[in-house]
Design a protein around this motif. Structure first.
Motif, PDB file in Angstrom:
ATOM      1  N   PRO A 175    -110.727 -57.129  15.550  1.00 15.97           N
ATOM      2  CA  PRO A 175    -111.417 -57.523  14.316  1.00 15.97           C
ATOM      3  C   PRO A 175    -112.524 -56.565  13.898  1.00 15.97           C
ATOM      4  O   PRO A 175    -112.922 -56.567  12.734  1.00 15.97           O
ATOM      5  N   GLU A 216    -111.121 -56.534  10.335  1.00 13.37           N
ATOM      6  CA  GLU A 216    -111.598 -57.761   9.690  1.00 13.37           C
ATOM      7  C   GLU A 216    -112.097 -57.442   8.291  1.00 13.37           C
ATOM      8  O   GLU A 216    -113.069 -56.709   8.106  1.00 13.37           O
ATOM      9  N   TYR A 264    -111.386 -62.771   6.926  1.00 15.80           N
ATOM     10  CA  TYR A 264    -112.580 -63.481   7.371  1.00 15.80           C
ATOM     11  C   TYR A 264    -112.627 -64.893   6.787  1.00 15.80           C
ATOM     12  O   TYR A 264    -112.940 -65.867   7.494  1.00 15.80           O
TER      13      TYR A 264
END
Length: 347
Positions: A291, A295, A300
């Motif tokens: 992540p 991300e 998210y």
């Protein structure tokens, strides 16, 4: 003698033919179907005239209304401590959930993971804007230069075909080519070198997703630019050639100016999608690189809202993303107006 026998032209009392005009004389009657005040066609006549087109567009309007505008009412949960279990349905849950004001927005400012996702999103957008956006333009110019229509049609079909592939298939193809057990790694091992795995390299992830998008969606953009090039009159090319312009000069002074309005429009739309860099594509590869590198705001929001059930905070992040995207569209459209282009809407 009676006055009723006096000869003379009969006068009419129709107000529509003898309404006084601005200079004192009678104003001519307007054509039938015009509104009395503004001189335009009345809405009833427009409705009868365009009823077929209205019926054709009605399903699309209903789809946009149901899936784009009605769900906006759910953004109210961003200002609540939303609990989906306090009511029998979503509307009752929103009505019974307590209000917290801008608490979730204040939490967002202090959330390190949110800023990390925002940074990754903007970094991927800048890479895609630099490496992906010019590719359809260059491919359209290349295909447009083909003399034979058959060769042009075959090249366009080959480039357009990957657009129909799902992201699962695209990621699988890249995994078979650039993964740890892929073709590239095996070829290096066969020649005595150490194999590499580009699919799990966090530093190359931004470029990896960009090249995946180029392979999948560049052909879709080519169609738009080829349509703009088809509207260019061949007389312009002939006139430029008679003036001694070379192929490159004709491309610079005839072809590129014809593409400029389309490029400006698509660039404004691309900037508006700066915070939407591909949810499904990145979610499929998020685990492989971690992540920290993969991300983005979409993943998210999905992670916070769906996996952890924090619907209010996820809605707050979505609202900020939407407002930021709207501001980017307005700013990019203003720049397009300053450059003399129309952009998304006129001034």
């Amino acid at each position: 003698m009676s006055q009723s026998k006096v000869a003379g032209p009969a006068r009419t009392t129709d107000d529509s033919t003898e309404a006084p005009s601005g200079d004192g004389g009678p104003a001519p009657a307007g054509p039938p179907g015009r509104a009395a005040g503004g001189g335009g066609i009345t809405w009833r006549i427009r409705l009868r005239r365009d009823r077929t087109l209205i019926l054709m567009t009605l399903p699309a309007v209903l789809l946009v209304l149901v899936f784009n505008y009605i769900p906006l009412l759910g953004n109210v949960v961003a200002f609540q401590d939303y609990d989906p279990y306090v009511g029998d349905n979503a509307w009752q849950a929103m009505a019974r959930s307590p209000w917290v004001g801008v608490e979730h927005f204040a939490r967002m400012v202090e959330d390190r993971l949110f800023w990390q996702a925002l940074g990754n999103t903007l970094a991927i957008f800048l890479v895609q804007l630099t490496l992906f956006f010019p590719v359809p333009i260059l491919l359209a110019l290349l295909i447009n230069s083909f003399v034979r229509p058959r060769v042009r049609a075959v090249a366009q079909a080959i480039l357009y075909l990957p657009h129909f592939f799902s992201w699962v298939l695209v990621v699988t193809v890249f995994q078979q080519m650039f993964g740890g057990a892929g073709m590239l790694a095996q070829t290096l091992r066969e020649h005595g070198h150490e194999g590499i795995d580009l699919m799990t390299n966090p530093g190359l992830f931004k470029f990896l997703v960009t090249f995946e998008m180029v392979w999948k969606d560049a052909g879709w953009g080519v169609i738009v630019f080829l349509a703009a090039l088809s509207a260019v009159s061949p007389d312009l090319y002939e006139a430029a050639a008679m003036d001694g312009a070379t192929r490159w000069r004709r491309m610079w002074h005839v072809t590129l100016p014809a593409l400029r309005p389309v490029v400006a429009l698509l660039l404004v739309l691309q900037v508006g999608n700066a915070l939407t860099v591909g949810f499904e594509q990145i979610l499929l590869q998020r685990t492989a690189v971690g992540p920290t590198a993969a991300e983005v705001l979409d993943t998210y929001v999905w992670n916070v809202g769906i996996q952890f059930g924090d619907f209010s905070y996820a809605a707050a992040v979505g609202i900020v993303k939407g407002i930021f995207g709207l501001c980017l569209v307005l700013a990019a459209n203003k720049v397009a107006h300053m450059m003399g282009e129309q952009g998304v809407y006129k001034r």
